[in-house]
Design a protein around this motif. Structure first.
Motif, mmCIF file in Angstrom:
data_model
loop_
_atom_site.group_PDB
_atom_site.id
_atom_site.type_symbol
_atom_site.label_atom_id
_atom_site.label_comp_id
_atom_site.label_asym_id
_atom_site.label_seq_id
_atom_site.Cartn_x
_atom_site.Cartn_y
_atom_site.Cartn_z
ATOM 1 N N VAL A 1 5.309 -7.124 -6.963
ATOM 2 C CA VAL A 1 6.573 -6.442 -7.279
ATOM 3 C C VAL A 1 7.782 -7.366 -7.129
ATOM 4 O O VAL A 1 8.754 -7.247 -7.887
ATOM 5 C CB VAL A 1 6.749 -5.179 -6.414
ATOM 6 C CG1 VAL A 1 5.710 -4.144 -6.771
ATOM 7 C CG2 VAL A 1 6.727 -5.490 -4.927
ATOM 8 N N GLU A 2 7.732 -8.297 -6.186
ATOM 9 C CA GLU A 2 8.876 -9.197 -6.014
ATOM 10 C C GLU A 2 9.109 -10.043 -7.264
ATOM 11 O O GLU A 2 10.251 -10.395 -7.588
ATOM 12 C CB GLU A 2 8.668 -10.104 -4.798
ATOM 13 C CG GLU A 2 8.785 -9.402 -3.452
ATOM 14 C CD GLU A 2 7.533 -8.650 -3.043
ATOM 15 O OE1 GLU A 2 7.558 -7.993 -1.995
ATOM 16 O OE2 GLU A 2 6.523 -8.718 -3.791
ATOM 17 N N ASP A 3 8.026 -10.362 -7.982
ATOM 18 C CA ASP A 3 8.154 -11.140 -9.217
ATOM 19 C C ASP A 3 8.733 -10.317 -10.355
ATOM 20 O O ASP A 3 9.111 -10.870 -11.400
ATOM 21 C CB ASP A 3 6.800 -11.710 -9.637
ATOM 22 C CG ASP A 3 6.247 -12.717 -8.630
ATOM 23 O OD1 ASP A 3 7.062 -13.249 -7.839
ATOM 24 O OD2 ASP A 3 5.025 -12.950 -8.630
ATOM 25 N N MET A 4 8.778 -8.992 -10.180
ATOM 26 C CA MET A 4 9.353 -8.112 -11.198
ATOM 27 C C MET A 4 10.765 -7.684 -10.844
ATOM 28 O O MET A 4 11.388 -6.909 -11.578
ATOM 29 C CB MET A 4 8.470 -6.866 -11.354
ATOM 30 C CG MET A 4 7.028 -7.138 -11.744
ATOM 31 S SD MET A 4 6.040 -5.610 -11.796
ATOM 32 C CE MET A 4 6.796 -4.722 -13.160
ATOM 33 N N GLY A 5 11.255 -8.172 -9.706
ATOM 34 C CA GLY A 5 12.577 -7.754 -9.253
ATOM 35 C C GLY A 5 12.598 -6.370 -8.654
ATOM 36 O O GLY A 5 13.651 -5.724 -8.583
ATOM 37 N N ALA B 1 0.070 6.047 10.907
ATOM 38 C CA ALA B 1 0.707 5.290 11.980
ATOM 39 C C ALA B 1 -0.083 4.015 12.221
ATOM 40 O O ALA B 1 -1.312 4.033 12.281
ATOM 41 C CB ALA B 1 0.766 6.136 13.247
ATOM 42 N N GLY B 2 0.622 2.898 12.332
ATOM 43 C CA GLY B 2 -0.026 1.611 12.559
ATOM 44 C C GLY B 2 -0.300 0.839 11.289
ATOM 45 O O GLY B 2 -0.654 -0.344 11.337
ATOM 46 N N GLN B 3 -0.155 1.472 10.112
ATOM 47 C CA GLN B 3 -0.386 0.796 8.840
ATOM 48 C C GLN B 3 0.900 0.177 8.307
ATOM 49 O O GLN B 3 2.005 0.629 8.611
ATOM 50 C CB GLN B 3 -0.921 1.769 7.791
ATOM 51 C CG GLN B 3 -2.399 2.070 7.864
ATOM 52 C CD GLN B 3 -2.853 2.932 6.704
ATOM 53 O OE1 GLN B 3 -2.127 3.797 6.220
ATOM 54 N NE2 GLN B 3 -4.079 2.720 6.257
ATOM 55 N N SER B 4 0.742 -0.840 7.460
ATOM 56 C CA SER B 4 1.853 -1.399 6.712
ATOM 57 C C SER B 4 1.300 -1.929 5.391
ATOM 58 O O SER B 4 0.085 -2.068 5.220
ATOM 59 C CB SER B 4 2.550 -2.522 7.483
ATOM 60 O OG SER B 4 1.647 -3.585 7.751
ATOM 61 N N VAL B 5 2.188 -2.206 4.447
ATOM 62 C CA VAL B 5 1.780 -2.726 3.142
ATOM 63 C C VAL B 5 1.888 -4.245 3.159
ATOM 64 O O VAL B 5 2.958 -4.801 3.415
ATOM 65 C CB VAL B 5 2.639 -2.123 2.019
ATOM 66 C CG1 VAL B 5 2.380 -2.833 0.691
ATOM 67 C CG2 VAL B 5 2.347 -0.639 1.868
ATOM 68 N N LYS B 6 0.773 -4.898 2.886
ATOM 69 C CA LYS B 6 0.726 -6.365 2.860
ATOM 70 C C LYS B 6 1.227 -6.899 1.531
ATOM 71 O O LYS B 6 1.924 -7.907 1.465
ATOM 72 C CB LYS B 6 -0.708 -6.832 3.131
ATOM 73 C CG LYS B 6 -0.919 -8.330 3.097
ATOM 74 C CD LYS B 6 -2.315 -8.688 3.585
ATOM 75 C CE LYS B 6 -3.405 -8.017 2.760
ATOM 76 N NZ LYS B 6 -4.773 -8.435 3.174
ATOM 77 N N LYS B 7 0.846 -6.217 0.442
ATOM 78 C CA LYS B 7 1.234 -6.646 -0.896
ATOM 79 C C LYS B 7 1.273 -5.430 -1.801
ATOM 80 O O LYS B 7 0.423 -4.553 -1.706
ATOM 81 C CB LYS B 7 0.244 -7.669 -1.447
ATOM 82 C CG LYS B 7 0.612 -8.236 -2.814
ATOM 83 C CD LYS B 7 -0.525 -9.064 -3.402
ATOM 84 C CE LYS B 7 -0.801 -10.312 -2.606
ATOM 85 N NZ LYS B 7 -1.831 -11.163 -3.272
ATOM 86 N N ALA B 8 2.289 -5.370 -2.670
ATOM 87 C CA ALA B 8 2.398 -4.296 -3.656
ATOM 88 C C ALA B 8 2.431 -4.907 -5.049
ATOM 89 O O ALA B 8 3.141 -5.892 -5.285
ATOM 90 C CB ALA B 8 3.644 -3.456 -3.409
ATOM 91 N N LEU B 9 1.653 -4.336 -5.960
ATOM 92 C CA LEU B 9 1.572 -4.835 -7.326
ATOM 93 C C LEU B 9 1.756 -3.687 -8.313
ATOM 94 O O LEU B 9 1.288 -2.564 -8.072
ATOM 95 C CB LEU B 9 0.219 -5.511 -7.591
ATOM 96 C CG LEU B 9 -0.214 -6.640 -6.658
ATOM 97 C CD1 LEU B 9 -1.140 -6.096 -5.567
ATOM 98 C CD2 LEU B 9 -0.925 -7.736 -7.435
#
Length: 275
Positions: free
Chosen positions: A214-218, A200-208
């Protein structure tokens, strides 16, 4: 032994509950088979009392609870009591039904609801799931789901999955900490659904994935929030697309396409975690 254990001999609610547990067992087959092969080769059991893992810790010797496949704490009930005490081992543990986090070692009192065995996930633990199936040989392993549980302290976990046909090994490692979670997979190429259960209270700043955002991989990293009153009723380890327990932190889920024999998924975390 003793009473009639055939679920259809009781009522429809009992039969439906038993079916849910059997479905969960089949989803857990990759993890269970891996633990079974380890047991046959090393003698280390799939089911063990707490003092095998935490010798000398007061409470670890209790005979009315057990650790299953290293990352689940199970505390069965035998009567109609509405609560029971559980010895929570060292580290972070998440109540699988409520999402409440507790840090051990300590004695805790948990509520008991009909049909729901008290169950806890280990922070830093990983479970590999397959789809629902009626038979072991019928389960499709072309896509597997990896449930990983964040922790407030640094930890490292490694598990082995064995192919049913030829015994080929897939190694899954999870290096977890308050700032990042890294999953390393080495084995036959397949699709993976990665589900990181945050505090609780955490979030993901960047995923690779393999060092690429990941956004660059679609690929989309989807955040699934808990639901106070889920429409279909909550059940544990439901797999891809399912919401976490009502008071749990969010789950960040992403689909990693089939690729090479070595894949690395890293999630950089932000926010103040609450345990």
């Amino acid at each position: 032994h003793g009473e009639d254990h055939r679920p259809w001999s009781y009522n429809q609610k009992t039969e439906a509950t038993v079916k849910k547990y059997l479905d969960t067992r089949y989803r857990m087959l990759p993890t269970i088979l891996g633990a079974g092969i380890r047991a046959s080769r090393t003698g280390f059991p799939m089911v063990a009392r707490g003092d095998l893992y935490w010798p000398g810790k007061a409470g670890s010797e209790r005979n009315d609870q057990y650790v299953f496949v290293d990352d689940l704490l199970v505390a069965p009930t035998w009567n109609t009591s509405k609560s029971r005490t559980v010895w929570v081992p060292p580290g972070d543990w998440e109540d699988a039904w409520t999402g409440d986090r507790v840090t051990g070692p300590k004695q805790a009192t948990v509520s008991v609801t009909a049909g729901r065995i008290p169950l806890f996930y280990r922070g830093g633990g990983i479970l590999v799931l397959g789809p629902e199936a009626m038979r072991v040989d019928d389960q499709d392993w072309s896509t597997l789901t990896l449930e990983a549980f964040a922790t407030s302290a640094s930890s490292s976990t490694r598990r082995m999955i064995y192919e049913r046909e030829d015994g080929e090994v897939t190694s899954v490692s999870f290096d977890a900490g308050p700032d990042a979670a890294v999953l390393s997979i080495r084995g036959p190429p397949r699709k993976w659904v990665i589900r990181l259960h945050l505090l609780a209270g955490q979030s993901v700043k960047k995923a690779l994935v393999d060092g690429i955002v990941v956004e660059d991989m679609g690929i989309a990293a989807v955040t699934i929030e808990s639901q106070d009153r889920p429409r279909q009723g909550f059940w544990v380890l439901g797999g891809a697309g399912t919401a976490p327990a009502p008071r749990a932190g969010p789950v960040v889920e992403l689909l990693v396409p089939s690729g090479g024999r070595e894949r690395t998924v890293k999630m950089e975390l932000t926010g103040e975690a609450f345990v």
